[in-house]
Scaffold this motif. Sequence first.
Motif, mmCIF file in Angstrom:
data_model
loop_
_atom_site.group_PDB
_atom_site.id
_atom_site.type_symbol
_atom_site.label_atom_id
_atom_site.label_comp_id
_atom_site.label_asym_id
_atom_site.label_seq_id
_atom_site.Cartn_x
_atom_site.Cartn_y
_atom_site.Cartn_z
ATOM 1 N N MET A 1 0.840 -1.197 0.000
ATOM 2 C CA MET A 1 0.000 0.000 0.000
ATOM 3 C C MET A 1 0.882 1.258 0.000
ATOM 4 S SD MET A 1 -2.873 1.166 2.807
ATOM 5 C CE MET A 1 -1.683 1.456 4.103
ATOM 6 N N ALA A 2 1.908 1.282 0.841
ATOM 7 C CA ALA A 2 2.813 2.442 0.905
ATOM 8 C C ALA A 2 3.550 2.626 -0.415
ATOM 9 C CB ALA A 2 3.805 2.263 2.050
ATOM 10 N N ALA A 3 3.978 1.523 -1.030
ATOM 11 C CA ALA A 3 4.688 1.612 -2.313
ATOM 12 C C ALA A 3 3.775 2.174 -3.407
ATOM 13 C CB ALA A 3 5.219 0.237 -2.714
ATOM 14 N N ILE A 4 2.530 1.734 -3.440
ATOM 15 C CA ILE A 4 1.572 2.231 -4.440
ATOM 16 C C ILE A 4 1.308 3.714 -4.220
ATOM 17 C CG2 ILE A 4 -0.840 2.086 -5.213
ATOM 18 C CD1 ILE A 4 -0.602 -0.997 -4.705
ATOM 19 N N ASN A 5 1.074 4.107 -2.972
ATOM 20 C CA ASN A 5 0.803 5.517 -2.685
ATOM 21 C C ASN A 5 2.008 6.402 -3.031
ATOM 22 O OD1 ASN A 5 -1.816 5.074 -1.838
ATOM 23 N ND2 ASN A 5 -1.253 4.833 0.306
ATOM 24 N N ALA A 6 3.229 5.892 -2.833
ATOM 25 C CA ALA A 6 4.435 6.668 -3.137
ATOM 26 C C ALA A 6 4.678 6.774 -4.641
ATOM 27 C CB ALA A 6 5.651 6.032 -2.464
ATOM 28 N N SER A 7 4.165 5.797 -5.408
ATOM 29 C CA SER A 7 4.469 5.751 -6.839
ATOM 30 C C SER A 7 3.518 6.557 -7.715
ATOM 31 C CB SER A 7 4.482 4.302 -7.331
ATOM 32 O OG SER A 7 3.155 3.786 -7.365
ATOM 33 N N GLN A 8 2.432 7.059 -7.158
ATOM 34 C CA GLN A 8 1.461 7.794 -7.973
ATOM 35 C C GLN A 8 0.672 8.759 -7.094
ATOM 36 O OE1 GLN A 8 -2.208 7.016 -7.826
ATOM 37 N NE2 GLN A 8 -1.612 5.967 -5.945
ATOM 38 N N SER A 9 -0.067 9.686 -7.746
ATOM 39 C CA SER A 9 -0.834 10.676 -6.974
ATOM 40 C C SER A 9 -2.292 10.772 -7.429
ATOM 41 C CB SER A 9 -0.164 12.046 -7.085
ATOM 42 O OG SER A 9 -0.088 12.433 -8.448
ATOM 43 N N ARG A 10 -2.742 9.843 -8.267
ATOM 44 C CA ARG A 10 -4.141 9.872 -8.726
ATOM 45 C C ARG A 10 -5.125 9.572 -7.608
ATOM 46 N NH1 ARG A 10 -2.373 6.407 -12.590
ATOM 47 N NH2 ARG A 10 -3.652 4.771 -11.673
ATOM 48 N N PHE A 11 -4.773 8.622 -6.742
ATOM 49 C CA PHE A 11 -5.646 8.205 -5.647
ATOM 50 C C PHE A 11 -4.770 7.754 -4.497
ATOM 51 C CE2 PHE A 11 -4.850 4.548 -8.366
ATOM 52 C CZ PHE A 11 -4.454 3.569 -7.462
ATOM 53 N N GLU A 12 -5.375 7.589 -3.333
ATOM 54 C CA GLU A 12 -4.641 7.091 -2.174
ATOM 55 C C GLU A 12 -5.311 5.821 -1.677
ATOM 56 O OE1 GLU A 12 -3.368 8.279 2.366
ATOM 57 O OE2 GLU A 12 -4.387 9.755 1.131
ATOM 58 N N VAL A 13 -4.513 4.778 -1.498
ATOM 59 C CA VAL A 13 -5.011 3.534 -0.920
ATOM 60 C C VAL A 13 -4.860 3.663 0.593
ATOM 61 C CG1 VAL A 13 -4.758 1.031 -0.829
ATOM 62 C CG2 VAL A 13 -4.218 2.248 -2.941
ATOM 63 N N SER A 14 -5.895 3.276 1.322
ATOM 64 C CA SER A 14 -5.830 3.316 2.782
ATOM 65 C C SER A 14 -6.392 2.012 3.342
ATOM 66 C CB SER A 14 -6.614 4.515 3.324
ATOM 67 O OG SER A 14 -7.971 4.401 2.962
ATOM 68 N N VAL A 15 -6.139 1.775 4.619
ATOM 69 C CA VAL A 15 -6.652 0.567 5.257
ATOM 70 C C VAL A 15 -8.155 0.678 5.427
ATOM 71 C CG1 VAL A 15 -6.607 -0.809 7.380
ATOM 72 C CG2 VAL A 15 -4.480 0.015 6.391
ATOM 73 N N ARG A 16 -8.654 1.826 5.804
ATOM 74 C CA ARG A 16 -10.094 2.062 5.977
ATOM 75 C C ARG A 16 -10.525 3.195 5.059
ATOM 76 N NH1 ARG A 16 -10.586 -2.192 8.328
ATOM 77 N NH2 ARG A 16 -10.236 -2.506 10.514
ATOM 78 N N HIS A 17 -11.633 2.985 4.350
ATOM 79 C CA HIS A 17 -12.106 4.072 3.484
ATOM 80 C C HIS A 17 -12.817 5.129 4.322
ATOM 81 C CE1 HIS A 17 -16.380 3.082 3.617
ATOM 82 N NE2 HIS A 17 -16.071 1.819 3.445
ATOM 83 N N ARG A 18 -12.892 6.309 3.765
ATOM 84 C CA ARG A 18 -13.547 7.426 4.448
ATOM 85 C C ARG A 18 -14.708 7.939 3.607
ATOM 86 N NH1 ARG A 18 -8.228 7.630 4.564
ATOM 87 N NH2 ARG A 18 -7.185 7.482 6.556
ATOM 88 N N PHE A 19 -15.359 7.032 2.895
ATOM 89 C CA PHE A 19 -16.474 7.413 2.037
ATOM 90 C C PHE A 19 -17.726 7.583 2.889
ATOM 91 C CE2 PHE A 19 -14.133 4.321 -0.900
ATOM 92 C CZ PHE A 19 -13.242 5.291 -1.287
ATOM 93 N N PRO A 20 -18.631 8.448 2.468
ATOM 94 C CA PRO A 20 -19.869 8.620 3.240
ATOM 95 C C PRO A 20 -20.729 7.357 3.150
ATOM 96 C CG PRO A 20 -19.948 9.889 1.205
ATOM 97 C CD PRO A 20 -18.573 9.297 1.295
#
Length: 182
Positions: free
Chosen positions: A106-125
């Motif tokens: 997850m950290a590697a994916i987030n560091a390699s791009q800026s289109r979206f962020e992968v997280s352990v828990r989503h923060r969607f309504p």
Amino acid sequence: MPLEPLLPLFHRLNREHFEGTLTRGHQPLLAVRWSDGRLRRTAGFYRRGPAIAPPFGREIVLSKPLLDPLPREATESTLCHEMIHAWVDLVLKRDEGHGPHFRERMAAINASQSRFEVSVRHRFPVPQTPPRWVAVCPSCGRRTPYRRRMQQAACRACCNQHHGGRWHASCLLRYEPAPEQN
């Protein structure tokens, strides 16, 4: 944003972040689909088992109701999150949930791009559903809202206080219909 087909997005994310390891040739190693509309409390999940998505035995399911009104980045983030679960399971052959391998990828994916962020828990309504029942303790009178009635549920506070933390029938909850919400 209208729902888009998931397979092209899966293939792109597989190439970009998983070195193509979630496919054999052009064939995915798992099924990827939108929910039938009932998945309303979580954005997606990965599961496996002999009766799941034959002949694959594993699948990723994304929530139509939660992700449909959100921007495309929410779908990408959720799909990528579930693909990490699949990668840990199918490639690393580990059973770890959100463990160290998951977090490292997850950290590697987030560091390699800026289109979206992968997280352990989503923060969607997540739309809240009003409770259908109120559980009442016969001992202390505590009232607790519930979405569904639970068999053999007892008041934890009364069981702790009067019965040494053990379940006891005298603390068995009684259910009443919840009052109408306006």
